[in-house]
Design an enzyme around this catalytic site. Structure first.
Site, PDB file in Angstrom:
ATOM      1  N   ASP A 116      37.621  38.364  39.153  1.00 43.26           N
ATOM      2  CA  ASP A 116      38.531  37.334  39.639  1.00 43.26           C
ATOM      3  C   ASP A 116      37.974  35.984  39.208  1.00 43.26           C
ATOM      4  OD1 ASP A 116      40.282  39.096  40.917  1.00 43.26           O
ATOM      5  OD2 ASP A 116      39.164  39.034  42.792  1.00 43.26           O
ATOM      6  N   ASP A 161      46.688  39.832  39.370  1.00 45.34           N
ATOM      7  CA  ASP A 161      47.227  39.468  40.680  1.00 45.34           C
ATOM      8  C   ASP A 161      48.480  38.601  40.525  1.00 45.34           C
ATOM      9  OD1 ASP A 161      45.054  40.788  41.849  1.00 45.34           O
ATOM     10  OD2 ASP A 161      43.853  38.955  41.915  1.00 45.34           O
TER      11      ASP A 161
END
Length: 168
Positions: free
Chosen positions: A125, A143
């Protein structure tokens, strides 16, 4: 009719692969160019790139679960869900274009994060948004694909719901 189905399914796979590709290319660049927990700030410090590894799910949910539970819920189960989603997209000819597009984004994002989890043991991330009143956790392009896909699916469902609303 068979040619139309082949073209449709090819477009579906192309959209899924584009989502996976954008996710994997962005993560590859971040893995090579940004150190762990380094912050690269943009747009008056409202958009930050920060590389972290997430062994859980969305926003690190399930990070502290035992390995076996994470293996089942974050790796094995998603494989079945992704294959089932692709099967439905390929076999159902009566789905709206918006619904197909939304599911392509969701599946593409799911594949991107699943690939990381299987190959790297965690999901990379790296994006964080802080607009004072609105702040996100650290997320990635997979995401973003999943959220965009979900919004498209919900919008399609909403449009269908108002289209069949009975007159008073």
């Amino acid at each position: 009719m068979k040619t139309k189905s082949l073209v449709r399914n090819s477009i579906v796979l192309l959209i899924v692969l584009c989502n996976v590709g954008c996710d994997q290319i962005s993560k590859s660049i971040v893995r090579q160019e940004i150190n762990y927990n380094e912050s690269v700030k943009f747009i008056n410090n409202h958009f930050t790139l920060t590389k972290v590894e997430n062994t859980g799910a969305f926003l690190s949910l399930g990070n502290s679960l035992p390995y076996f539970v994470k293996l089942i819920f974050l790796s094995i189960l998603p494989v079945f869900v992704i294959f089932f989603g692709i099967y439905l997209l390929m076999s159902k000819s009566n789905l709206s274009r918006m619904l197909i597009l939304g599911f392509c984004f969701i599946i593409g994002g799911g594949i991107g994060n699943l690939y990381d989890r299987i190959i790297h043991g965690s999901v990379t991330d790296f994006m964080h948004i802080d607009f004072i009143l609105f702040q996100t956790g650290i997320f990635n392009m997979a995401d973003v694909s999943i959220m965009i896909g979900t919004a498209i699916v919900l919008f399609d469902v909403y449009l269908k719901k108002i289209a069949i609303k009975p007159a008073l």
